[in-house]
Scaffold this active site. Structure first.
Site, short mmCIF file in Angstrom:
data_model
loop_
_atom_site.label_atom_id
_atom_site.label_comp_id
_atom_site.label_asym_id
_atom_site.label_seq_id
_atom_site.Cartn_x
_atom_site.Cartn_y
_atom_site.Cartn_z
N THR A 13 0.87 -1.19 0.00
CA THR A 13 0.00 0.00 0.00
C THR A 13 0.90 1.23 0.00
O THR A 13 1.68 1.43 0.94
CB THR A 13 -0.89 -0.01 1.25
OG1 THR A 13 -1.65 -1.22 1.23
CG2 THR A 13 -1.83 1.18 1.28
N GLU A 40 -3.51 -4.55 -2.72
CA GLU A 40 -4.04 -5.82 -2.20
C GLU A 40 -5.13 -5.52 -1.17
O GLU A 40 -4.96 -4.67 -0.32
CB GLU A 40 -2.90 -6.62 -1.57
CG GLU A 40 -3.33 -7.96 -1.02
CD GLU A 40 -4.14 -8.75 -2.04
OE1 GLU A 40 -3.66 -8.99 -3.14
OE2 GLU A 40 -5.29 -9.12 -1.71
N LEU A 64 -6.70 -8.14 0.66
CA LEU A 64 -6.97 -9.31 1.50
C LEU A 64 -7.09 -8.93 2.97
O LEU A 64 -6.54 -7.92 3.41
CB LEU A 64 -5.87 -10.37 1.33
CG LEU A 64 -4.42 -10.04 1.73
CD1 LEU A 64 -4.20 -10.08 3.22
CD2 LEU A 64 -3.48 -11.00 1.04
N LYS A 102 -7.04 1.98 -2.80
CA LYS A 102 -6.68 1.22 -1.60
C LYS A 102 -6.84 2.08 -0.35
O LYS A 102 -7.42 1.65 0.66
CB LYS A 102 -5.24 0.71 -1.74
CG LYS A 102 -4.69 0.04 -0.51
CD LYS A 102 -5.43 -1.24 -0.17
CE LYS A 102 -5.05 -1.75 1.20
NZ LYS A 102 -5.77 -2.93 1.61
N GLY A 157 -16.70 -2.08 19.06
CA GLY A 157 -15.72 -2.90 19.78
C GLY A 157 -14.72 -2.05 20.53
O GLY A 157 -15.07 -0.98 21.06
N CYS A 188 -2.67 -2.17 9.06
CA CYS A 188 -3.15 -1.39 7.91
C CYS A 188 -3.97 -0.16 8.28
O CYS A 188 -3.59 0.96 7.94
CB CYS A 188 -3.94 -2.30 6.98
SG CYS A 188 -2.88 -3.50 6.15
N LYS A 194 -2.14 2.87 10.04
CA LYS A 194 -1.12 3.54 9.22
C LYS A 194 -1.73 4.13 7.95
O LYS A 194 -1.31 5.20 7.50
CB LYS A 194 0.03 2.59 8.91
CG LYS A 194 -0.08 1.79 7.64
CD LYS A 194 1.20 1.04 7.35
CE LYS A 194 0.98 -0.07 6.34
NZ LYS A 194 0.39 0.32 5.07
N LYS A 239 -7.14 -9.10 15.51
CA LYS A 239 -8.41 -9.68 15.04
C LYS A 239 -8.29 -11.19 15.11
O LYS A 239 -7.17 -11.72 15.24
CB LYS A 239 -8.75 -9.19 13.64
CG LYS A 239 -7.75 -9.66 12.59
CD LYS A 239 -7.93 -8.97 11.27
CE LYS A 239 -9.09 -9.53 10.50
NZ LYS A 239 -9.05 -9.13 9.08
N1 LIG Z 1 -1.27 -7.25 6.22
C1 LIG Z 1 -2.37 -7.00 5.54
O1 LIG Z 1 -3.46 -7.44 5.88
C2 LIG Z 1 -2.29 -6.17 4.28
C3 LIG Z 1 -3.39 -6.14 3.42
C4 LIG Z 1 -3.32 -5.40 2.26
C5 LIG Z 1 -2.18 -4.64 2.00
N2 LIG Z 1 -1.14 -4.65 2.86
C6 LIG Z 1 0.06 -3.87 2.52
O2 LIG Z 1 1.03 -4.76 1.99
C7 LIG Z 1 2.35 -4.37 2.39
C8 LIG Z 1 3.02 -5.50 3.14
O3 LIG Z 1 2.27 -5.77 4.31
P1 LIG Z 1 2.57 -7.05 5.22
O4 LIG Z 1 1.55 -7.04 6.30
O5 LIG Z 1 2.71 -8.24 4.35
O6 LIG Z 1 4.01 -6.63 5.80
P2 LIG Z 1 5.02 -7.51 6.64
O7 LIG Z 1 5.72 -6.57 7.52
O8 LIG Z 1 4.29 -8.69 7.23
O9 LIG Z 1 6.02 -8.09 5.55
C9 LIG Z 1 6.93 -7.33 4.83
C10 LIG Z 1 8.10 -8.22 4.44
O10 LIG Z 1 8.97 -7.50 3.60
C11 LIG Z 1 10.31 -7.83 3.95
N3 LIG Z 1 11.20 -6.75 3.46
C12 LIG Z 1 11.32 -5.49 3.92
N4 LIG Z 1 12.23 -4.82 3.20
C13 LIG Z 1 12.68 -5.67 2.25
C14 LIG Z 1 13.64 -5.56 1.20
N5 LIG Z 1 14.29 -4.41 0.99
N6 LIG Z 1 13.87 -6.64 0.45
C15 LIG Z 1 13.20 -7.79 0.66
N7 LIG Z 1 12.29 -7.96 1.63
C16 LIG Z 1 12.03 -6.91 2.43
C17 LIG Z 1 10.28 -7.96 5.45
O11 LIG Z 1 11.35 -8.70 5.93
C18 LIG Z 1 8.93 -8.68 5.65
O12 LIG Z 1 9.09 -10.08 5.62
C19 LIG Z 1 2.16 -3.10 3.22
O13 LIG Z 1 2.28 -1.99 2.38
C20 LIG Z 1 0.72 -3.22 3.71
O14 LIG Z 1 0.14 -1.97 3.96
C21 LIG Z 1 -1.15 -5.42 4.00
#
Ligand SMILES: NC(=O)c1ccc[n+]([C@@H]2O[C@H](COP(=O)([O-])OP(=O)(O)OC[C@H]3O[C@@H](n4cnc5c(N)ncnc54)[C@H](O)[C@@H]3O)[C@@H](O)[C@H]2O)c1
Length: 440
Positions: free
Chosen positions: A121, A149, A151, A205, A254, A261, A264, A322
């Protein structure tokens, strides 16, 4: 198709695995070597229902692999998804350093046409930054696609495999065609692939998450008013949900929203608005309401037990932000447990999946219980913070026997107040009238 997914968090791991499940050749990259090593050993770093089994199958069938070697995967893959974290910076803006460093690395090693897809995002306009970052470092052609995304953790596989819609922000017909091919297996029941410009995709998004956060804060305010005027928010929720303009989803009051998400992303929208000379007061209010709501349960506790909680012990059911996840990021449970500890209380915590993550937050300042009933023993009250399914129909007589006092603060309105009164509990839900046993 050969795909590289950078970032093996909740989004990258799910996206990579689901693309492999539909027959693609996927390599997931992360810069945390220990995470990649664990994944190679079959240890999944997060809890997400159904994910472990899917990863195992796709690894066994050689469609899914894990590495720290981004350069090698960029050379091999025509399509590269960036799914790294974009946490809040100090000023509320999204920190794009990980996204940009991946973009630079792609530019450094690409040796022909590449499609760089942003799944993280990112603020509106990031596609332009990525474009100029790459263009300044390579002579090879490329396209930048914004593919946010949607999800939900806890239902991530289902959401990815059967998305309500897929949003593709792009202008290049070539890139759009590849993206359509990748997503077509997931939209066979007719849900749309929406193609739009990059900026609109990025905004979609943020608008979605900001609106969902707004619904939560709105319902929390309605609930708090219900308590004061003697209305029942559960009835009100049903009453408005049948209006098709409103619908039933996201109307549950709640303890405030949390997670990686909503907090931020709401901050990031406010920050983007400021950058463009706009205040967006509505979202400031959404944040303020949410912050206050996270304190509500502890306020109810002190209302019942007084401000000095020394010598008291409280059981807490549910720590993850959650149900069906182990994610503790910005979880309201943190504010609640810290509030109880600050009042001098002892806390006995239970969560079906998040105890490991919770230990990283609270250390040995609380006791952890694998069984929900064990946390109740000798506690002055129970606080329900996360609505795990297994809490919905518990053994009430057993709970009453274990608790020192039969008091429940229910931050998720899991039970019917009248039933709880009959079981002899003092029951304090959100936005509904508290009940006390007849003799109390
Ligand atoms: N978690 C959710 O439900 C969700 C849903 C939709 C969108 N998003 C968005 O998706 C993105 C990722 O979210 P997430 O929850 O999966 O994050 P996360 O923190 O769980 O995972 C991020 C991963 O990226 C890796 N990383 C960071 N810098 C890196 C680099 N330079 N090279 C390689 N790997 C690197 C980290 O080690 C980590 O494993 C965010 O922008 C978030 O806002 C998250």
């Amino acid at each position: 198709m050969k795909i590289c997914v950078v970032g093996t968090g909740y989004v990258g791991l799910v996206a990579g695995t689901c693309f492999a499940e539909s027959g693609n050749d996927v390599v997931c990259v992360d810069n945390v070597a220990a995470k990649i090593e664990a994944l190679r050993q079959g240890v999944i770093p997060i809890y997400e229902p159904g994910l472990e089994e899917l990863i195992r199958r796709n690894v066994a069938e050689s469609r899914l692999a894990f590495t720290t070697d981004l350069a090698h995967e960029v050379e091999r893959s025509p399509v590269i998804f960036i799914a790294v974290g974009t946490p809040s910076g100090d000023d509320g803006s999204a920190d794009l350093s990980a996204v940009m460093s991946v973009a630079r690395e792609i530019a450094r090693v690409m040796d022909g046409y590449r499609i760089v897809v942003t799944k993280s995002t990112v603020p509106i306009g990031t596609h332009e930054r990525i474009r100029s970052e790459i263009a300044g470092r390579t002579k090879h052609p490329f396209d930048v696609v914004s593919n946010p995304e949607f999800l939900k953790e806890g239902a991530a596989i289902e959401d990815f495999m059967k998305p309500d819609r897929v949003v593709i922000g792009a202008s290049s017909p070539r890139a759009i065609d590849v993206m359509r091919q990748l997503y077509e297996p997931f939209v066979r029941t007719g849900n749309p692939i929406l193609v739009m410009d990059n900026a609109s995709a990025e905004m979609t998004k943020y608008a979605a998450n900001a609106l969902l956060a707004t619904r939560i804060s709105f319902m929390n305010e309605v609930a708090n008013l219900c308590e004061r005027v003697g209305a029942d928010v559960d009835q009100v929720r049903r009453g408005i949900g049948y209006d098709r303009r409103i619908g039933h989803h996201f109307l549950f009051p709640g303890v405030g929203y949390g997670g990686s998400c909503f907090p931020k992303d709401v901050k990031a929208v406010i920050h983007t608005a400021h950058e463009h000379g706009m205040k967006f007061p509505l979202l400031n209010a959404v944040e303020d309401v949410n912050e206050a709501q996270k304190h509500l349960l502890v306020e109810k506790v002190t209302g019942e037990f007084g401000g000095d909680l020394a010598g008291r012990r409280f059981a807490v059911w549910g720590l993850a932000f959650k149900p069906r996840t182990d994610d503790m990021r910005e979880a309201p449970s943190i504010t609640i447990v810290e509030g109880l500890l600050a009042g001098g209380a002892e806390v006995a915590a239970h969560d079906p999946e998040a105890l490991g993550e919770a230990r990283k937050v609270f250390g040995d300042r609380v006791s952890y219980h694998r069984l929900n009933y064990d946390a109740l023993e000798g506690a002055d009250a129970l606080l329900i913070v996360t609505e795990w399914n297994e809490f919905r129909r518990p053994d009430f007589p057993r709970m009453k026997r274990l608790l020192r006092r039969p008091v429940i603060f229910d931050g998720r309105n899991l039970y019917e107040p009248e039933t709880m009164r009959q079981h002899g509990f003092t029951y304090l839900p959100i936005g509904r009238t508290a009940v006390r046993p007849a003799a109390a």
